[in-house]
Design an enzyme around this catalytic site. Sequence first.
Site, PDB file in Angstrom:
ATOM      1  N   ASP A 138       0.788  -1.269   0.029  1.00 27.95           N
ATOM      2  CA  ASP A 138      -0.129  -0.084   0.010  1.00 27.95           C
ATOM      3  C   ASP A 138       0.848   1.296   0.000  1.00 27.95           C
ATOM      4  O   ASP A 138       0.467   2.082   0.652  1.00 27.95           O
ATOM      5  CB  ASP A 138      -0.951  -0.264   1.313  1.00 27.95           C
ATOM      6  CG  ASP A 138      -1.681  -1.220   1.348  1.00 27.95           C
ATOM      7  OD1 ASP A 138      -2.199  -1.798   0.277  1.00 27.95           O
ATOM      8  OD2 ASP A 138      -2.023  -1.933   2.393  1.00 27.95           O
ATOM      9  N   HIS A 179      -4.887  -1.764  -5.629  1.00 29.25           N
ATOM     10  CA  HIS A 179      -4.087  -0.650  -6.140  1.00 29.25           C
ATOM     11  C   HIS A 179      -5.212   0.466  -6.332  1.00 29.25           C
ATOM     12  O   HIS A 179      -6.053   0.505  -7.210  1.00 29.25           O
ATOM     13  CB  HIS A 179      -3.269  -0.976  -7.093  1.00 29.25           C
ATOM     14  CG  HIS A 179      -2.232  -2.158  -6.757  1.00 29.25           C
ATOM     15  ND1 HIS A 179      -1.439  -2.352  -7.600  1.00 29.25           N
ATOM     16  CD2 HIS A 179      -2.003  -2.524  -5.713  1.00 29.25           C
ATOM     17  CE1 HIS A 179      -0.394  -3.379  -6.986  1.00 29.25           C
ATOM     18  NE2 HIS A 179      -0.868  -3.473  -5.765  1.00 29.25           N
ATOM     19  N   THR A 192      -7.458  -1.205   0.784  1.00 32.85           N
ATOM     20  CA  THR A 192      -8.374  -1.304  -0.515  1.00 32.85           C
ATOM     21  C   THR A 192      -9.190  -2.559  -0.841  1.00 32.85           C
ATOM     22  O   THR A 192     -10.176  -2.500  -1.267  1.00 32.85           O
ATOM     23  CB  THR A 192      -7.244  -0.980  -1.408  1.00 32.85           C
ATOM     24  OG1 THR A 192      -6.536   0.091  -1.395  1.00 32.85           O
ATOM     25  CG2 THR A 192      -8.250  -0.337  -2.782  1.00 32.85           C
ATOM     26  N   GLY A 234     -10.686  -3.356   3.712  1.00 35.49           N
ATOM     27  CA  GLY A 234     -11.383  -2.485   4.555  1.00 35.49           C
ATOM     28  C   GLY A 234     -10.837  -2.310   5.562  1.00 35.49           C
ATOM     29  O   GLY A 234     -11.241  -1.657   6.731  1.00 35.49           O
ATOM     30  N   ASP A 286       2.490  14.415   1.942  1.00 38.09           N
ATOM     31  CA  ASP A 286       1.547  15.586   2.511  1.00 38.09           C
ATOM     32  C   ASP A 286       0.929  15.148   3.786  1.00 38.09           C
ATOM     33  O   ASP A 286       0.277  15.702   4.651  1.00 38.09           O
ATOM     34  CB  ASP A 286       0.479  15.781   1.358  1.00 38.09           C
ATOM     35  CG  ASP A 286      -0.200  14.233   0.965  1.00 38.09           C
ATOM     36  OD1 ASP A 286       0.444  13.551   0.387  1.00 38.09           O
ATOM     37  OD2 ASP A 286      -1.370  14.389   1.247  1.00 38.09           O
TER      38      ASP A 286
HETATM   39  P1  GDP Z   1      -0.725   0.185  -3.506  1.00 35.93           P
HETATM   40  O1  GDP Z   1      -1.217  -0.981  -2.973  1.00 35.93           O
HETATM   41  O2  GDP Z   1       0.749   0.391  -3.276  1.00 35.93           O
HETATM   42  O3  GDP Z   1      -1.119   0.700  -4.906  1.00 35.93           O
HETATM   43  O4  GDP Z   1      -1.352   1.455  -2.712  1.00 35.93           O
HETATM   44  P2  GDP Z   1      -2.844   1.483  -2.025  1.00 35.93           P
HETATM   45  O5  GDP Z   1      -3.701   2.256  -3.412  1.00 35.93           O
HETATM   46  O6  GDP Z   1      -3.285   0.501  -1.691  1.00 35.93           O
HETATM   47  O7  GDP Z   1      -2.617   2.768  -1.226  1.00 35.93           O
HETATM   48  C1  GDP Z   1      -2.231   3.911  -1.349  1.00 35.93           C
HETATM   49  C2  GDP Z   1      -3.286   4.981  -1.088  1.00 35.93           C
HETATM   50  O8  GDP Z   1      -2.635   6.276  -0.913  1.00 35.93           O
HETATM   51  C3  GDP Z   1      -4.370   5.260  -1.901  1.00 35.93           C
HETATM   52  O9  GDP Z   1      -5.280   5.605  -1.439  1.00 35.93           O
HETATM   53  C4  GDP Z   1      -3.735   6.375  -2.923  1.00 35.93           C
HETATM   54  O10 GDP Z   1      -4.784   7.020  -3.534  1.00 35.93           O
HETATM   55  C5  GDP Z   1      -3.384   7.254  -1.927  1.00 35.93           C
HETATM   56  N1  GDP Z   1      -1.989   7.939  -2.536  1.00 35.93           N
HETATM   57  C6  GDP Z   1      -0.997   7.698  -3.272  1.00 35.93           C
HETATM   58  N2  GDP Z   1      -0.083   8.708  -3.291  1.00 35.93           N
HETATM   59  C7  GDP Z   1      -0.567   9.728  -2.351  1.00 35.93           C
HETATM   60  C8  GDP Z   1      -0.052  10.980  -1.884  1.00 35.93           C
HETATM   61  O11 GDP Z   1       1.166  11.121  -2.198  1.00 35.93           O
HETATM   62  N3  GDP Z   1      -0.727  11.386  -0.824  1.00 35.93           N
HETATM   63  C9  GDP Z   1      -2.112  11.025  -0.369  1.00 35.93           C
HETATM   64  N4  GDP Z   1      -2.512  11.809   0.572  1.00 35.93           N
HETATM   65  N5  GDP Z   1      -2.506   9.944  -0.789  1.00 35.93           N
HETATM   66  C10 GDP Z   1      -1.889   9.171  -1.738  1.00 35.93           C
HETATM   67  P1  IMO Z   2      -0.830  -4.214  -2.228  1.00 37.41           P
HETATM   68  O1  IMO Z   2      -0.419  -4.658  -3.627  1.00 37.41           O
HETATM   69  C1  IMO Z   2      -0.941  -4.674   2.174  1.00 37.41           C
HETATM   70  C2  IMO Z   2      -0.690  -8.905   3.454  1.00 37.41           C
HETATM   71  C3  IMO Z   2      -2.109  -9.350   4.392  1.00 37.41           C
HETATM   72  C4  IMO Z   2      -1.575 -10.487   5.135  1.00 37.41           C
HETATM   73  C5  IMO Z   2      -0.371 -11.113   4.582  1.00 37.41           C
HETATM   74  C6  IMO Z   2      -0.848 -12.192   3.810  1.00 37.41           C
HETATM   75  O2  IMO Z   2      -2.270  -3.386  -2.147  1.00 37.41           O
HETATM   76  O3  IMO Z   2       0.109  -3.597  -1.434  1.00 37.41           O
HETATM   77  P2  IMO Z   2      -2.391 -12.888   1.712  1.00 37.41           P
HETATM   78  O4  IMO Z   2      -3.817 -12.864   1.706  1.00 37.41           O
HETATM   79  O5  IMO Z   2      -1.497 -12.586   0.712  1.00 37.41           O
HETATM   80  O6  IMO Z   2      -2.076 -14.480   2.127  1.00 37.41           O
HETATM   81  O7  IMO Z   2      -2.089 -12.150   3.211  1.00 37.41           O
HETATM   82  O8  IMO Z   2      -0.144  -9.925   3.481  1.00 37.41           O
HETATM   83  N1  IMO Z   2      -1.028  -8.306   2.097  1.00 37.41           N
HETATM   84  C7  IMO Z   2      -1.037  -6.977   2.076  1.00 37.41           C
HETATM   85  N2  IMO Z   2      -0.894  -5.935   2.606  1.00 37.41           N
HETATM   86  N3  IMO Z   2      -1.022  -4.731   0.690  1.00 37.41           N
HETATM   87  C8  IMO Z   2      -1.074  -5.595   0.020  1.00 37.41           C
HETATM   88  O9  IMO Z   2      -1.122  -5.555  -1.451  1.00 37.41           O
HETATM   89  C9  IMO Z   2      -1.259  -6.872   0.558  1.00 37.41           C
HETATM   90  N4  IMO Z   2      -1.055  -8.112   0.100  1.00 37.41           N
HETATM   91  C10 IMO Z   2      -1.029  -8.999   1.068  1.00 37.41           C
HETATM   92  O10 IMO Z   2      -2.721  -8.379   4.943  1.00 37.41           O
HETATM   93  O11 IMO Z   2      -1.127  -9.528   6.273  1.00 37.41           O
HETATM   94 MG    MG Z   3      -2.864  -1.496  -1.746  1.00 34.24          MG
END
Ligand code: GDP
Ligand code: IMO
Ligand code: MG
Length: 479
Positions: A40, A68, A353, A356, A387
């Site tokens: 994330d 994502h 994402t 929840g 930020d």
């Molecule tokens: P990913 O799994 O690595 O793609 O990341 P996620 O999408 O799960 O979580 C990143 C969260 O941060 C999302 O809600 C993005 O919309 C948000 N996000 C990404 N870059 C920024 C940033 O620079 N500032 C803020 N405030 N939110 C960001």
């Molecule tokens: P993105 O791509 C955050 C974590 C789960 C759990 C562990 C194992 O959005 O960054 P699984 O269901 O894969 O066997 O769970 O890995 N986990 C993540 N945490 N972002 C993810 O993906 C994750 N994918 C798996 O929460 O702790």
């Molecule tokens: Mg994510």
Amino acid sequence: MTTTTSTSGPTSAPMPNAGSFPRAFLQGRATVVVGLQWGDEGKGKIVHYLTPLHDAVVRYNGGANAGHSVVVGGERFALHLIPSGILHKGKRAIIGNGVVVDPAWLIGEIDKLSARGVDMSNLRISSRAHVVMPWHKDEDDLRERLLRVESAAVTGDGKGGEPIGTTKRGIGPCYADKHQRATAVRMGDLLDEAALRSKVRMIAKIKTATLGALFDALPSAERPEVRPVYDAEVVVRSCVEWAKRLGAMVGDTSVELLRMVEEGKSILLEGANATLLDVDHGTYPFVTSSSTVALGAPTGAGIPMQSVGRVLGIMKAYSTRVGGGPMATELIATEADRALAHHIRERGREYGTTTGRPRRVGWLDLPAVRYAVRLNGVTEVAVMLLDVLEGMQQIRVCTGYTVNGKPAEFEPDAGWMSRATPNFETLEGFSGEVSKARTLSELPKEARAYISLIERHVGAKVAIVSVGPDKDQTIRVGE
Ligand code: GDP
Ligand code: IMO
Ligand code: MG
């Protein structure tokens, strides 16, 4: 604890063209986008941002455990199985052989995105990607229940111990079957109904027996409502439906990608999950079941490793983690820590994402990120969500670890982490309209000092600083 307000520059040599991504440099090469923490980090935003410079975007690992988020013109899209590049019309979007595909979930994702006007005609799925079958999700759930019960027995407190905290998307059991081989189903198998039927009959029998045993091992109060029993015909009917919807997209995507590499096209490899969740190199056993790191990208996409030209490491300006496992810099010990974690969680929308679940929040762990930079061969770093820290009087950051009174290098091991003490530095916070900055010089000087500190400690050039979820809220360093 020391106080630092250094503004000195990086010690690492900048990469050629760092931060500028000229198309000529990228031609015939692949760029890996990989998370440097526990997921994330904002990979989706950066993949979307970089897609226009590439011809194809490929997911190489994980499955619907990933989430994502991409914000386009104020509209938020959540991608789980489909590469984030799909939001750009005309780009090839490939679900590679290293991914585990839940077809029902994928169809739902396709339908949701199509309903919002996203063009799906460029989506392709590897015939070698493994299928997450109904028994994989059931097994994920049963094992997590058993772990909770059994850990409670070990700790003796009766409150329930620590399961892995999976997303319950069937990821681990599906990868386990991939390695077991005989009980696995691949996307290509869905296309031959007769062969599939005999395979599913055999697997359904085995899964009814093995999952039944897991069910029986649970105390009755901890069992799911229904005992898992698999009727092969019912499962085959679902597979036939999946094949009707997805069959035309299934093929040998590695062959297509090899051709693209040879034609000098550029490929973006979108990592899911992240380095500290890698099955070999993460904080085992609290990890996912795939090779999440850049090392896994060529094998998960089916291209030669020499075709990878750059590795862009994505990190947040702080730390988050979802699920179980150690997190040395977690803000949890005191009421004040928990209030601060809550503040960051709300500002950064730190809720999964995919599930929840509220994300655990902590200070930035620089030794952990440095480890990830070295392991992935990161050529440049993107610092995300800067930020979110705006307005804090002080920011703390872990710059080292101590074990048995001696300085120690970070080790990605749950046991090591429970023995290690993080050493924190305290920096001055920053305020101002960080989310409006579009160049480094528009950032407050304390924020620039924070970026410099990161560069010095992680040993890679910061090429991107992100100050908001939108594509425009991005600073390209050096431009
Ligand atoms: P990913 O799994 O690595 O793609 O990341 P996620 O999408 O799960 O979580 C990143 C969260 O941060 C999302 O809600 C993005 O919309 C948000 N996000 C990404 N870059 C920024 C940033 O620079 N500032 C803020 N405030 N939110 C960001
Ligand atoms: P993105 O791509 C955050 C974590 C789960 C759990 C562990 C194992 O959005 O960054 P699984 O269901 O894969 O066997 O769970 O890995 N986990 C993540 N945490 N972002 C993810 O993906 C994750 N994918 C798996 O929460 O702790
Ligand atoms: Mg994510």
